[in-house]
Each structure stands twice: as C-alpha cells, then as structure tokens.
Motif scaffolding. Structure first.
Motif, PDB file in Angstrom:
ATOM      1  N   LEU A 101      -5.299  -2.589  -4.790  1.00 20.75           N
ATOM      2  CA  LEU A 101      -4.919  -3.512  -3.725  1.00 20.75           C
ATOM      3  C   LEU A 101      -5.957  -4.632  -3.601  1.00 20.75           C
ATOM      4  O   LEU A 101      -6.830  -4.601  -2.722  1.00 20.75           O
ATOM      5  CB  LEU A 101      -4.808  -2.754  -2.389  1.00 20.75           C
ATOM      6  CG  LEU A 101      -3.754  -1.649  -2.327  1.00 20.75           C
ATOM      7  CD1 LEU A 101      -3.935  -0.794  -1.086  1.00 20.75           C
ATOM      8  CD2 LEU A 101      -2.354  -2.268  -2.377  1.00 20.75           C
ATOM      9  N   PRO A 141       0.827  -1.208   0.000  1.00 18.59           N
ATOM     10  CA  PRO A 141       0.000   0.000   0.000  1.00 18.59           C
ATOM     11  C   PRO A 141       0.863   1.261   0.000  1.00 18.59           C
ATOM     12  O   PRO A 141       1.744   1.424   0.838  1.00 18.59           O
ATOM     13  CB  PRO A 141      -0.789  -0.098   1.307  1.00 18.59           C
ATOM     14  CG  PRO A 141      -0.711  -1.529   1.706  1.00 18.59           C
ATOM     15  CD  PRO A 141       0.591  -2.045   1.173  1.00 18.59           C
ATOM     16  N   CYS A 194     -10.833  -1.552  -2.131  1.00 18.71           N
ATOM     17  CA  CYS A 194      -9.402  -1.872  -2.198  1.00 18.71           C
ATOM     18  C   CYS A 194      -8.968  -2.153  -3.636  1.00 18.71           C
ATOM     19  O   CYS A 194      -7.910  -1.679  -4.067  1.00 18.71           O
ATOM     20  CB  CYS A 194      -9.087  -3.056  -1.285  1.00 18.71           C
ATOM     21  SG  CYS A 194      -9.183  -2.647   0.471  1.00 18.71           S
TER      22      CYS A 194
END
Length: 176
Positions: free
Chosen positions: A150, A78, A145
């Motif tokens: 991600l 991240p 996400c």
C-alpha cells in the motif's frame, strides 16, 4: 516552552534551508526552540518544537513509546491481511516494527488541499488509513505501508502523545 506546528508539505523539519527546500525559519520566529523528532519533507502535520532538552528527549526516545497518529492516503484497496500485518509488526531492513494500531477510515473532514496536489490515477483506487505507532524510525509509516503493498500518496501526522493538530492550519503554530 513547547510549540505545536502544522508543517506544510515541502518544508524541512529544521530551521536552515537546504537547496530549494525552505526550513522552519519561514514559519516560526521563536528563538532557541528545536524540533522534537522530525517529519520528512514530503510529509505534513504536527511537529512539536521545544526549548527543553529533557522534554525533547522524552518525546523522541523510542523507549518512551510516545504514540504518534498519522493519516495516510494509500494507493490500492487495503485488504484485511495487509492491515493485520501492520497490526502485528512488519519486517523492514532495520528490523521488525512494533505493532501498529491501524484502521481504514473515511477521508478526514478536516483535511486541507495539498500543494502540490496528490497524484491521482483514475484506474487505481486509493484509501485512507489511520495508523498509530510508538516508534519513530526513518520514513517508518511509508515503509510499513509499502511493505504490505500500500504505497503512501500523502502522509499527515495528526498527533504526538496527547497533542493534536486540531485547529491548526498548515504553516500555523501555537504554544502548548
């Protein structure tokens, strides 16, 4: 009556089985309780059940802004820009999400082994995020996400409001 249940992976958030996926009846033998919200089949963690329609509505109504905290194992590293995007709200096909509280965290020390195990690729890093949202859209955390690059490999709901998973093993429940 309100119950907290630690829903295992591949169990449905309903009492009836569907195809090869088992329902809650295999874990909870309490009459007249229903899930207050849902967790996807491939998600784990805290599911609240109740026999009180008003409590169920209060927990699930987006206007109540009941916070729900998740731990997500994501693929990739991240970057701050991705975390900031989640904190500001991201645009999904069904509109902009409310801002989320997000932090990269160490793997939780209370985590249990998952069955089946998470697919791990040696050449791709992964990381844990702790996210708190106040909505409950379909697959919202996964979609948020993915939107910031991600993809979620594992998703565990830790809390709903003040209720947590603390002390509940997968497949166990307790009355609150």
């Amino acid at each position: 009556m309100i119950l907290a249940f630690n829903k295992p992976m591949n169990v449905l958030s309903q009492f009836t089985d569907e195809g090869k996926w088992p329902g809650l009846k295999h874990h909870i033998d309490v009459p007249n309780v229903y899930a207050a919200g849902r967790l996807d089949r491939d998600s784990e963690g805290l599911l609240i059940l109740t026999d009180n329609g008003k409590a169920q509505a209060r927990i699930t109504d987006p206007r109540s802004r009941t916070p729900k905290t998740y731990f997500a194992l994501v693929e990739g590293t991240p970057e701050e820009a991705a975390l900031e995007a989640l904190r500001g709200g991201v645009t999904l096909k069904d509109g902009v999400t409310r801002p989320a509280e997000v932090a990269q965290v160490a793997a939780p020390d209370w985590i249990w082994p998952r069955d089946p195990p998470v697919r791990v690729r040696k050449t791709v890093p992964d990381a844990w995020l702790r996210l708190t949202i106040t909505e409950g859209r379909n697959r919202q955390v996964r979609r948020m996400c993915a939107n910031v690059g991600l993809p979620v490999l594992r998703l565990i709901r830790w809390s709903v409001g003040d209720w947590t998973l603390d002390g509940l093993a997968p497949g166990q429940w307790r009355q609150l």
